[in-house]
Scaffold this motif. Structure first.
Motif, mmCIF file in Angstrom:
data_model
loop_
_atom_site.group_PDB
_atom_site.id
_atom_site.type_symbol
_atom_site.label_atom_id
_atom_site.label_comp_id
_atom_site.label_asym_id
_atom_site.label_seq_id
_atom_site.Cartn_x
_atom_site.Cartn_y
_atom_site.Cartn_z
ATOM 1 N N GLY A 1 4.146 0.760 2.330
ATOM 2 C CA GLY A 1 4.090 -0.344 3.273
ATOM 3 C C GLY A 1 3.093 -0.162 4.396
ATOM 4 O O GLY A 1 2.535 0.912 4.609
ATOM 5 N N SER A 2 2.931 -1.235 5.135
ATOM 6 C CA SER A 2 2.006 -1.243 6.266
ATOM 7 C C SER A 2 2.630 -2.042 7.397
ATOM 8 O O SER A 2 2.608 -3.274 7.350
ATOM 9 C CB SER A 2 0.668 -1.865 5.856
ATOM 10 O OG SER A 2 -0.179 -2.023 6.970
ATOM 11 N N PRO A 3 3.218 -1.370 8.413
ATOM 12 C CA PRO A 3 3.316 0.087 8.525
ATOM 13 C C PRO A 3 4.299 0.656 7.517
ATOM 14 O O PRO A 3 5.148 -0.074 7.003
ATOM 15 C CB PRO A 3 3.825 0.277 9.954
ATOM 16 C CG PRO A 3 4.669 -0.924 10.210
ATOM 17 C CD PRO A 3 3.945 -2.051 9.525
ATOM 18 N N PRO A 4 4.206 1.937 7.219
ATOM 19 C CA PRO A 4 5.091 2.528 6.217
ATOM 20 C C PRO A 4 6.551 2.417 6.630
ATOM 21 O O PRO A 4 6.913 2.767 7.748
ATOM 22 C CB PRO A 4 4.647 3.997 6.189
ATOM 23 C CG PRO A 4 3.253 3.985 6.688
ATOM 24 C CD PRO A 4 3.225 2.900 7.739
ATOM 25 N N TRP A 5 7.372 1.874 5.703
ATOM 26 C CA TRP A 5 8.799 1.785 6.039
ATOM 27 C C TRP A 5 9.700 2.486 5.056
ATOM 28 O O TRP A 5 10.814 2.873 5.384
ATOM 29 C CB TRP A 5 9.218 0.335 6.262
ATOM 30 C CG TRP A 5 9.324 -0.515 5.056
ATOM 31 C CD1 TRP A 5 10.414 -0.686 4.258
ATOM 32 C CD2 TRP A 5 8.315 -1.377 4.517
ATOM 33 N NE1 TRP A 5 10.142 -1.587 3.259
ATOM 34 C CE2 TRP A 5 8.868 -2.029 3.396
ATOM 35 C CE3 TRP A 5 6.991 -1.655 4.875
ATOM 36 C CZ2 TRP A 5 8.140 -2.939 2.631
ATOM 37 C CZ3 TRP A 5 6.271 -2.555 4.116
ATOM 38 C CH2 TRP A 5 6.847 -3.191 3.007
ATOM 39 N N SER B 1 0.860 -1.181 0.000
ATOM 40 C CA SER B 1 0.000 0.000 0.000
ATOM 41 C C SER B 1 0.895 1.229 0.000
ATOM 42 O O SER B 1 2.039 1.195 0.478
ATOM 43 C CB SER B 1 -0.936 0.011 1.211
ATOM 44 O OG SER B 1 -0.215 0.130 2.414
ATOM 45 N N SER C 1 1.023 5.263 0.964
ATOM 46 C CA SER C 1 0.344 6.192 1.875
ATOM 47 C C SER C 1 0.788 7.632 1.676
ATOM 48 O O SER C 1 1.884 7.905 1.171
ATOM 49 C CB SER C 1 0.648 5.819 3.340
ATOM 50 O OG SER C 1 -0.001 4.645 3.730
ATOM 51 N N TRP D 1 10.019 5.920 3.019
ATOM 52 C CA TRP D 1 9.409 7.245 3.002
ATOM 53 C C TRP D 1 10.141 8.146 2.016
ATOM 54 O O TRP D 1 11.348 8.009 1.810
ATOM 55 C CB TRP D 1 9.501 7.904 4.379
ATOM 56 C CG TRP D 1 8.705 7.268 5.464
ATOM 57 C CD1 TRP D 1 8.808 5.993 5.915
ATOM 58 C CD2 TRP D 1 7.717 7.892 6.282
ATOM 59 N NE1 TRP D 1 7.933 5.771 6.949
ATOM 60 C CE2 TRP D 1 7.258 6.922 7.197
ATOM 61 C CE3 TRP D 1 7.178 9.174 6.336
ATOM 62 C CZ2 TRP D 1 6.262 7.190 8.148
ATOM 63 C CZ3 TRP D 1 6.193 9.453 7.284
ATOM 64 C CH2 TRP D 1 5.744 8.469 8.177
#
Lengths: 107, 116
Positions: B100-104, B35, B37, B106
């Motif tokens: 990502g999930s959680p976002p890694w 995903s 974000s 950025w």
């Protein structure tokens, strides 16, 4: 929305100290919690995911624990490069939410 | 190594539409079931998750912004985008894109200022 409350908001530590940061969720989020480190002018960096799994490349002095509503980030022996702001994030429930941050400063 | 880069206007007037694009390099935006974000950070509200999108088009938005937010993906350009309508001063923030999930992974962030 799920609220995440971090404590303390800030702390002072010396190199070599053990540092513990708490993150409390307003409802059960199982282990769907991550921890981030952010330095000024930079994007947050993921340290821990799924409450206790160490992200690839992150030093082993960082560890996470907890499940349900209470979580902890521990830096076993804080180094100079660890002085930064730390955030927790829950991705259990929409909207994802962050804690307000804990600033770790040099004593 | 994947890299993300935000781009778009840095200064907007109230009531205008914020449009940001995140360009993904180093791999195809279609690779893996990730995903993508958008997250923003302001002095007043800290870090705020805006929403996420999958390459097949499914989205999840923050209810606090849902009426003003649209996300889209352009796989041919390896990009995904954010539109936020009717901006106000409180939308002033650094906007990050992330994977990502959680976002890694950025991006470096893009400062957007809303001022008349």
């Amino acid at each position: 929305a799920i609220q995440l409350t971090q404590s303390p908001s800030s702390l002072s530590a010396s190199v070599g100290d053990r540092v513990t940061i708490s993150c409390r969720a307003s409802q059960d989020i199982r282990n769907d919690l991550g921890w981030y480190q952010q330095k000024p002018g930079k994007a947050p960096k993921l340290l821990i995911f799924d409450a206790s799994s160490l992200q690839s490349g992150v030093p082993s002095r960082f560890s996470g624990s907890g499940s349900g509503t209470d979580f902890t980030l521990t830096i076993s022996t804080v180094q100079s490069e660890d002085f930064a702001t730390y955030y927790c994030l829950q991705d259990n429930n929409y909207p994802w939410t962050f804690g307000q941050g804990t600033k770790v400063e040099i004593k | 190594q994947v890299q993300l880069q935000e781009s778009g206007p840095g200064l907007l007037k109230p009531s205008q539409t914020l449009s940001l694009t995140c360009t993904v390099s180093g791999e195809s935006i279609n690779s893996g079931h990730y995903s993508w974000s958008w997250i923003r950070q302001s002095a007043g509200k800290g870090l705020e998750w805006i929403g996420r999108i999958y390459t097949h088009g499914n989205t999840n938005y923050n209810p606090s912004l849902k009426s003003r937010v649209t996300m889209s993906v352009d796989t041919s350009k390896n990009q995904f985008s954010l539109k936020l309508t009717s901006v106000i001063a409180a939308d002033t923030a650094v906007y990050f894109c992330a994977r990502g999930s959680p976002p890694w992974f950025w991006g470096q962030g893009a400062l957007v200022t809303v001022s008349s």
